[in-house]
Design an enzyme around this catalytic site. Sequence first.
Site, PDB file in Angstrom:
ATOM      1  N   GLN A   1     -10.328   0.047   7.213  1.00  0.00           N
ATOM      2  CA  GLN A   1      -9.998   1.265   7.967  1.00  0.00           C
ATOM      3  C   GLN A   1      -9.898   2.490   7.071  1.00  0.00           C
ATOM      4  OE1 GLN A   1      -6.463   0.629  10.327  1.00  0.00           O
ATOM      5  NE2 GLN A   1      -7.419  -0.961  11.576  1.00  0.00           N
TER       6      GLN A   1
ATOM      7  N   GLY B   1     -21.205  -8.618   3.552  1.00  0.00           N
ATOM      8  CA  GLY B   1     -20.339  -7.438   3.588  1.00  0.00           C
ATOM      9  C   GLY B   1     -20.863  -6.419   2.576  1.00  0.00           C
TER      10      GLY B   1
ATOM     11  N   ARG C   1      -3.881  -4.606  -6.069  1.00  0.00           N
ATOM     12  CA  ARG C   1      -4.986  -3.649  -5.888  1.00  0.00           C
ATOM     13  C   ARG C   1      -4.489  -2.319  -5.324  1.00  0.00           C
ATOM     14  NH1 ARG C   1      -8.096  -2.298  -1.464  1.00  0.00           N
ATOM     15  NH2 ARG C   1      -7.198  -3.979  -0.228  1.00  0.00           N
TER      16      ARG C   1
ATOM     17  N   GLY D   1     -10.483   3.779   3.903  1.00  0.00           N
ATOM     18  CA  GLY D   1     -11.599   4.511   3.344  1.00  0.00           C
ATOM     19  C   GLY D   1     -12.051   3.984   1.998  1.00  0.00           C
TER      20      GLY D   1
ATOM     21  N   GLU E   1      -3.423   7.385   0.286  1.00  0.00           N
ATOM     22  CA  GLU E   1      -2.781   6.103   0.625  1.00  0.00           C
ATOM     23  C   GLU E   1      -1.825   5.743  -0.503  1.00  0.00           C
ATOM     24  OE1 GLU E   1      -5.256   2.958   2.520  1.00  0.00           O
ATOM     25  OE2 GLU E   1      -6.884   4.365   2.228  1.00  0.00           O
TER      26      GLU E   1
ATOM     27  N   HIS F   1      -3.774  -9.941   3.219  1.00  0.00           N
ATOM     28  CA  HIS F   1      -4.806  -8.912   3.346  1.00  0.00           C
ATOM     29  C   HIS F   1      -5.907  -9.027   2.310  1.00  0.00           C
ATOM     30  CE1 HIS F   1      -6.447  -5.019   4.439  1.00  0.00           C
ATOM     31  NE2 HIS F   1      -6.239  -4.535   3.228  1.00  0.00           N
TER      32      HIS F   1
ATOM     33  N   HIS G   1      -0.671  -6.688   3.093  1.00  0.00           N
ATOM     34  CA  HIS G   1      -0.663  -5.288   3.551  1.00  0.00           C
ATOM     35  C   HIS G   1       0.669  -5.046   4.244  1.00  0.00           C
ATOM     36  CE1 HIS G   1      -1.750  -1.563   5.509  1.00  0.00           C
ATOM     37  NE2 HIS G   1      -2.849  -1.526   4.770  1.00  0.00           N
TER      38      HIS G   1
ATOM     39  N   ARG H   1       1.343  -0.802  -2.613  1.00  0.00           N
ATOM     40  CA  ARG H   1       1.471  -1.726  -1.498  1.00  0.00           C
ATOM     41  C   ARG H   1       2.456  -2.871  -1.729  1.00  0.00           C
ATOM     42  NH1 ARG H   1      -4.509  -2.626   0.604  1.00  0.00           N
ATOM     43  NH2 ARG H   1      -4.329  -0.516   1.383  1.00  0.00           N
TER      44      ARG H   1
HETATM   45  C1  SIN Z   1      -5.806   0.416   4.846  1.00  0.00           C
HETATM   46  O1  SIN Z   1      -6.540   1.136   5.485  1.00  0.00           O
HETATM   47  O2  SIN Z   1      -4.585   0.542   4.839  1.00  0.00           O
HETATM   48  C2  SIN Z   1      -6.390  -0.690   4.021  1.00  0.00           C
HETATM   49  C3  SIN Z   1      -7.230  -0.153   2.949  1.00  0.00           C
HETATM   50  C4  SIN Z   1      -7.367  -1.153   1.833  1.00  0.00           C
HETATM   51  O3  SIN Z   1      -7.081  -2.332   1.996  1.00  0.00           O
HETATM   52  O4  SIN Z   1      -7.713  -0.713   0.737  1.00  0.00           O
END
Ligand code: SIN
Length: 517
Positions: free
Chosen positions: A55, A23, A377, A57, A123, A342, A235, A283
């Site tokens: 997804q 990865g 995180r 970024g 986010e 997640h 998540h 989150r």
């Molecule tokens: C997301 O796109 O919601 C996940 C991004 C992440 O886990 O940092």
Amino acid sequence: MMPACGGARMWRQRADVVVVGTGVAGLAAALSAHRRGRKVVLLSKAGETATFYAQGGIAVVLPDNDDSVDAHVADTLAAGAGLCDPQAVRSIVSDGYRAVAELVAHGAEFDESAAGGWALTREGGHSRRRIIHAGGDATGAEVQRALDHAAATLDIRRNHVALELVIDDGAVAGVLVLSADGPGVIHAPSVILATGGSGHLYQATTNPEGSTGDGVALAMWAGLAVSDLEFVQFHPTMLFTGAQGGRRPLITEALRGEGATLVDARGEAVTAGVHPMGDLAPRDVVAAAIEARLAASGDPCVFLDARAVPDLATRFPTVTAACRDAGVDPAHEPIPVVPGAHYSCGGVVTDVHGRTAVAGLFAAGEVARTGMHGANRLASNSLLEGLVVGGRAGDAAARHAELAGPARVIVPDLPIRSVLPRAELQHAMTRHASVVRDGGGLHRLIDVLDAAAPRTIMSRNDFEDAALTVVAAAVADAALARTETRGCHHRSDFPDADPLQACSVVRGSLVPAAAGC
Ligand code: SIN
């Protein structure tokens, strides 16, 4: 060829640096070590990486806009709930733009705004727009594409499983590997673990099928220190498709950054009154609010209403496709979602160059615990950390290999490990160590895990089940020991944070005294 336990023959090879995982962190590390002229071998267990599925970024402070390293550091520390290492955070965040520029030099292309320059989204937990993205919501796929292309001439061994670290007098000396040719050893003075996370501890996860805690398990079996494993990040918005398990589609948080809202089955806001940032709270806060609403209502899911998001299908093509596959049209109906396993915020204890307490052994990306994430995180900090620390770990591993010279030849037997059947383990983890835990449930989980039985590890499946078993036990022990609620560790029997536990607990023998408590 050397004989191995049970009469099997072992193949043997040599490298300067072995990288386990392909990865973002593994490829960034391999490219750095290769640039320094070292012979690098990459091991890839499975085709899919978690990077590919990312997804939202990459969170990065760009020069010449109204953002700052100080602001990104402050947001990261706030999300981490008192457990981040501020120096590690600053070091990684400050190096972000350079690392992204290097990725662009490898060919990565990020979405641009109408006004020119990169388009920025927001986010949860971010005080401003600082997240660059690609292909709308296919950032990870673009990062993976660019790095795969840059690493195309490197020696990548597919379907190779790292079974055990070979340790020689306190230093790493290679890896015991299982391939189609049977077990073998790659002797190497430097090894980098970049194996990703452990989402398959749970019945449903956003992680690809190979995320079985491999690197943390390898490190624990080698006696290394691990920390913060109780902080499993759920998540808030994984697509809900009934009782279906395994990898489930992520519904990116960036949707909420662009105006989507979380509502319950009656259309009532889920995060109202919970946090000043509402649906864009960190989150852990949003996942806990959803869990509380589900517990109160008895509903199986809540909904993300994205109908008002402009250009939904073009800005979020990955989410749109995943929803349509599941029979949901997100342009016309709210998306059913639940929190899903997640990200592991903890892992193998390293510094910001990926160095562990064992000479020659490095870890980078989700497998590592650098101090960047603390108890929770911040969104889109993971690709950033993988790029920065992966690259640094590759440099450090190359330097170490040069100084240490060839590793001594050691050929271990096939390992014998405790294994619990996967379905039983996932059921118990999902029941007792999900978003909200309590002491009684964690004790029951530990009882279930104690039934694991020894087995000689002879297949990928054996190895993954053994890795999940040892990591599950470590998560359960850490979650039981932390008698407070902090970050993504919620204890219903200890609902408040305890200032006396505002520290990470380092578990394992190969480090000096644990920091903090
Ligand atoms: C997301 O796109 O919601 C996940 C991004 C992440 O886990 O940092």
